[in-house]
Design an enzyme around this catalytic site. Structure first.
Site, short mmCIF file in Angstrom:
data_model
loop_
_atom_site.label_atom_id
_atom_site.label_comp_id
_atom_site.label_asym_id
_atom_site.label_seq_id
_atom_site.Cartn_x
_atom_site.Cartn_y
_atom_site.Cartn_z
N LEU A 1 -3.90 3.23 0.39
CA LEU A 1 -3.71 1.80 0.12
C LEU A 1 -2.23 1.48 0.30
O LEU A 1 -1.36 2.26 -0.15
CB LEU A 1 -4.13 1.46 -1.32
CG LEU A 1 -5.53 0.93 -1.56
CD1 LEU A 1 -5.75 0.69 -3.06
CD2 LEU A 1 -5.79 -0.36 -0.80
N ASP A 2 -1.92 0.34 0.91
CA ASP A 2 -0.53 -0.09 1.04
C ASP A 2 0.12 -0.19 -0.35
O ASP A 2 -0.56 -0.47 -1.34
CB ASP A 2 -0.44 -1.45 1.72
CG ASP A 2 -0.93 -1.41 3.17
OD1 ASP A 2 -0.91 -0.31 3.75
OD2 ASP A 2 -1.34 -2.47 3.68
N SER A 3 1.42 0.00 -0.40
CA SER A 3 2.12 -0.09 -1.69
C SER A 3 1.98 -1.47 -2.31
O SER A 3 1.94 -1.60 -3.54
CB SER A 3 3.61 0.26 -1.50
OG SER A 3 4.21 -0.62 -0.56
N ARG B 1 -4.46 -6.42 7.20
CA ARG B 1 -3.25 -7.13 7.65
C ARG B 1 -3.39 -7.58 9.11
O ARG B 1 -2.99 -8.70 9.47
CB ARG B 1 -2.03 -6.23 7.48
CG ARG B 1 -1.58 -6.08 6.02
CD ARG B 1 -0.37 -5.17 5.92
NE ARG B 1 -0.71 -3.78 6.20
CZ ARG B 1 0.07 -2.94 6.88
NH1 ARG B 1 1.22 -3.36 7.40
NH2 ARG B 1 -0.30 -1.69 7.07
#
Length: 348
Positions: free
Chosen positions: A119-121, A255
């Site tokens: 998961l992205d930060s 995204r």
């Protein structure tokens, strides 16, 4: 599946020698001729018993920690990377179940832990974790379905395709309607081609693209690749913000989706908020453990609860990643005293 703590305590592999406690108590009691001396003797004996019980409990927790095996989910908050969160979980488990030096001399064993599906930060939500032999199941999590709630912002593009990046372009969005957005979503449903973001966990020459970008190196975009979107719907539209519910397969980037939607609407867009609400059979509300539940007992209960989510044969299947670009983080940790030269921490 992990045994209960009571069962671990009574395990014959854990030898408890309480004779020093009895000898200490007996010696002090024999010397105690007055009430005050007898009271002092009782305090000494109680302290000795407490110390011995603490050693037994610590060894029992270490045994229980090493017995944990399976797959469970944790709730990743915004901020840390998935790897940082895994390290935080590992540290909590080792702090709770770190055996004494004497125990590790007799029984040196390894704890294996990892996560499947980065998961992205800036994102939050379900992060699937494997422990023990459960790490063998993590590759199936990479290719399995995932569900997200994403809030996009029209009229603004960034280099990371989300709100953490530098603004690279701004375009008008005032003429975009809810019907316009709903009308193009079908184009992003099914088996489609998608160009992944430059800021991503995908690798070039063994290094993440995001790391190369942060260094200021020139990075070429990866070619479009096939991905699958099972469903996508517009939940809310309040310009410039729009909320999507997306269920997709492995390797899909929300995204990129939001950015492509902005371009399709003759504008631009970036992700403002992203939450993974489901990964495989794990849901955010029902299965993801918050940080205050990252205990050996709570994880053991979660493993037992989650074992019914998988067919029996999956636990034995050693599936291979779809490509070398898939992200799979595993650590093999030898239980020992921290900060020692002989500690073993390997990343695969």
């Amino acid at each position: 599946m992990a045994a209960s703590e009571a069962a671990v305590v009574s395990s014959p592999s854990l030898k408890t020698d309480t004779s020093p406690v009895l000898e200490t108590a007996g010696t002090v009691a024999a010397m105690a001729a007055t009430p005050s001396a007898r009271a002092a003797a009782a305090v000494v004996a109680a302290a000795a018993r407490t110390g011995s019980e603490a050693r037994v409990s610590k060894a029992a927790l270490a045994t229980k920690l090493l017995s944990l095996s399976g797959v469970f989910a944790v709730h990743k908050p915004k901020g840390p990377t998935s790897a940082e969160l895994l390290n935080r979980l590992k540290e909590k488990l080792l702090a709770a179940g770190m055996p004494s030096p004497e125990w590790t001399k007799r029984k040196k064993q390894t704890l294996k832990i990892g996560h499947g599906g980065t998961l992205d930060s800036a994102a939050r939500g379900v992060l699937v974790v494997g422990i023990g032999s459960g790490t063998k199941m993590l590759t199936s999590m990479l290719s399995g379905s995932k569900r997200y709630t994403a809030i996009g912002e029209l009229g603004k593009a960034t280099d990371t395709l989300d709100s953490t990046g530098r603004v690279t372009e701004e375009k008008p969005y005032d003429k975009i309607t809810q019907e316009d957005i709903e009308g193009i979503l079908q184009k992003f449903t099914g088996n489609i081609m998608q160009v992944p973001p430059l800021y991503s966990a995908l690798k070039k020459d063994g290094q993440r693209l995001s790391t190369l970008m942060k260094r200021g190196e020139v990075v070429e975009a990866k070619p479009a690749r096939p991905v699958t979107v099972y469903s996508i719907s517009l939940q809310k539209f309040q310009p410039p913000f729009f909320t999507l519910d997306v269920e997709c397969g492995g390797g899909f980037y929300i995204r990129s989706l939001v950015s492509d939607i902005g371009k399709e609407l003759s504008s631009c867009a970036n992700v403002l908020e992203l939450t993974r609400t489901k990964q495989g059979p794990f849901t955010l509300e029902e299965h993801a453990l918050p940080e205050d539940k990252w205990t050996i007992d709570d994880i053991a209960q979660s493993l037992e609860h989650c074992s019914s989510l998988f067919p029996a044969e999956l636990a034995l299947k050693k599936s291979k990643p779809e490509s070398n670009e898939q992200v799979l983080s595993c650590e093999y940790i030898t239980l020992n005293e921290p900060k020692r030269e002989d500690d073993v921490i390997k990343t695969c």
